[in-house]
Write a protein that holds these residues in place. Structure first.
Motif, PDB file in Angstrom:
ATOM      1  N   HIS A  23       0.979  -1.214  -0.146  1.00  0.00           N
ATOM      2  CA  HIS A  23      -0.065  -0.067  -0.055  1.00  0.00           C
ATOM      3  C   HIS A  23       0.810   1.228   0.066  1.00  0.00           C
ATOM      4  N   ARG A  24       2.110   1.057   0.387  1.00  0.00           N
ATOM      5  CA  ARG A  24       2.953   2.420   0.602  1.00  0.00           C
ATOM      6  C   ARG A  24       3.463   2.700  -0.861  1.00  0.00           C
ATOM      7  N   ASN A  25       3.641   1.638  -1.624  1.00  0.00           N
ATOM      8  CA  ASN A  25       3.802   1.445  -2.960  1.00  0.00           C
ATOM      9  C   ASN A  25       2.741   2.170  -3.717  1.00  0.00           C
ATOM     10  N   LEU A  26       1.439   1.676  -3.580  1.00  0.00           N
ATOM     11  CA  LEU A  26       0.347   2.146  -4.127  1.00  0.00           C
ATOM     12  C   LEU A  26       0.111   3.568  -3.809  1.00  0.00           C
ATOM     13  N   PHE A  27      -0.073   3.916  -2.662  1.00  0.00           N
ATOM     14  CA  PHE A  27      -0.504   5.556  -2.290  1.00  0.00           C
ATOM     15  C   PHE A  27       0.485   6.145  -1.493  1.00  0.00           C
ATOM     16  N   PRO A  28       1.796   6.329  -2.002  1.00  0.00           N
ATOM     17  CA  PRO A  28       2.672   7.043  -1.193  1.00  0.00           C
ATOM     18  C   PRO A  28       2.268   8.536  -0.525  1.00  0.00           C
ATOM     19  N   TYR A 269      -1.159  12.085  -6.702  1.00  0.00           N
ATOM     20  CA  TYR A 269      -0.585  10.861  -6.221  1.00  0.00           C
ATOM     21  C   TYR A 269       0.886  10.672  -6.760  1.00  0.00           C
ATOM     22  N   SER A 273       2.190   5.906  -9.196  1.00  0.00           N
ATOM     23  CA  SER A 273       0.828   5.441  -8.773  1.00  0.00           C
ATOM     24  C   SER A 273      -0.311   5.571  -9.383  1.00  0.00           C
ATOM     25  N   ILE A 277      -2.579   2.298 -10.092  1.00  0.00           N
ATOM     26  CA  ILE A 277      -4.149   2.336  -9.837  1.00  0.00           C
ATOM     27  C   ILE A 277      -4.756   1.874 -11.130  1.00  0.00           C
TER      28      ILE A 277
END
Length: 303
Positions: A23-28, A269, A273, A277
């Motif tokens: 999730h850090r990679n997806l939503f930094p 984002y 990202s 997504i």
């Protein structure tokens, strides 16, 4: 391997790190919430969960999935419109966007949420959620950093338990459902949105799906097993609504929004990202169309 939870209901401790890194990679950007919020408000012209357009909660179904949950709670939960309110918990609450949105939507439908709890295994997610809730001046909402199989709340203390798309992040979903049953009062309501967690049988999602949904982060369960898990957990009046047509249309609309507003969303984002997504939503839509995953809404009552 070290574990967290209670005997017989353990979750590998490494799952917290795995989920955090994904999730850090997806939503930094969500980890820098103050700047991100300013960018979102500048884009939408509004603040609060509705104005944020679900951008602090970009699951597969987004706010539209939360609306399904809200409709169900309004229609079926004790303490609904005109009642004395409900105590509600979301298991796998992540950054808290779905929970905040759901609480606000219930309030707009004359359902009082006396207290809302968000439970997530990842300490960093809970910290971000607390920061967002505090910035929005929220009261009556508590973030709990814990496994969804061992929630530090009393037996029979809740009226409603929801899972808005987090079922695939639970390696032992049957244990999670048993914990939901423990938390609910007799007659209490369970609502699950199954986004990418159900398969029609013993098959598995495609290799292309696994590029954006790695197997150590996203776990799937055959439909028959999920029904059995609910029964074994002590739930009755189990109902499943097939969301395939709805979900295919929804993801097409979400992809269109990302395409049209790509520049603005990328400014919030970051380009990497936004591309991830987009690819994540496209992969899920392809699995729905191929029938390899079954998007669904489950409701059940605690016996």
């Amino acid at each position: 391997m070290p574990t967290t939870g209670v005997p017989g209901h353990e979750v590998p401790a490494e799952q917290g790190g795995v989920q955090y890194r994904y999730h850090r990679n997806l939503f930094p950007a969500l980890h820098d919430w103050d700047n991100t919020e300013r960018a979102i408000v500048g884009f939408t012209g509004e603040d609060g969960p509705s104005g944020l357009l679900g951008l602090d909660q970009m699951g597969h179904f987004g706010p539209q999935g939360c609306d399904l949950v809200v409709d169900t709670v309004v229609a079926t939960a004790d303490g609904g419109p005109g009642g004395d309110g409900v105590d509600l918990c979301e298991l796998g609450s992540g950054f808290g966007g779905a929970l905040r949105y759901t609480v606000d939507r219930l309030s707009s439908r004359q359902v009082t949420v006396r207290h809302a709890y968000g439970v997530d295994l990842v300490a960093e997610h809970c910290a971000v959620s607390r920061r967002i809730s505090r910035a929005q001046g929220r009261e009556g909402m508590t973030e709990i950093c814990a496994s969804a199989t061992a929630v530090p709340l009393p037996d029979a203390s809740l009226d409603v338990v929801v899972v808005t798309g987090s079922m695939p992040h639970f390696p032992r979903p049957g244990d999670v459902l048993r914990e939901a049953a423990r938390l609910l009062r007799p007659g209490g309501l369970l609502v699950l949105t199954e986004e990418v967690s159900l398969t029609p049988g013993g098959g598995t999602p495609s290799a292309a799906f696994r590029v954006t949904h790695p197997s150590e982060v996203f776990f799937t369960t055959p439909l028959a097993d999920r029904v059995r898990q609910l029964d074994q957990a002590g739930f009755a009046d189990v109902a499943r609504r097939d969301l395939t047509e709805w979900a295919v249309t929804l993801l097409a609309e979400r992809l269109k929004v990302i395409r049209i507003f790509r520049g603005s969303v990328a400014a919030i984002y970051g380009s990497a990202s936004v591309d991830l997504i987009r690819d994540t939503l496209m992969a899920a839509r392809d699995e729905y169309l191929a029938g390899r995953l079954l998007p669904a809404l489950f409701t059940a009552r605690r016996v």
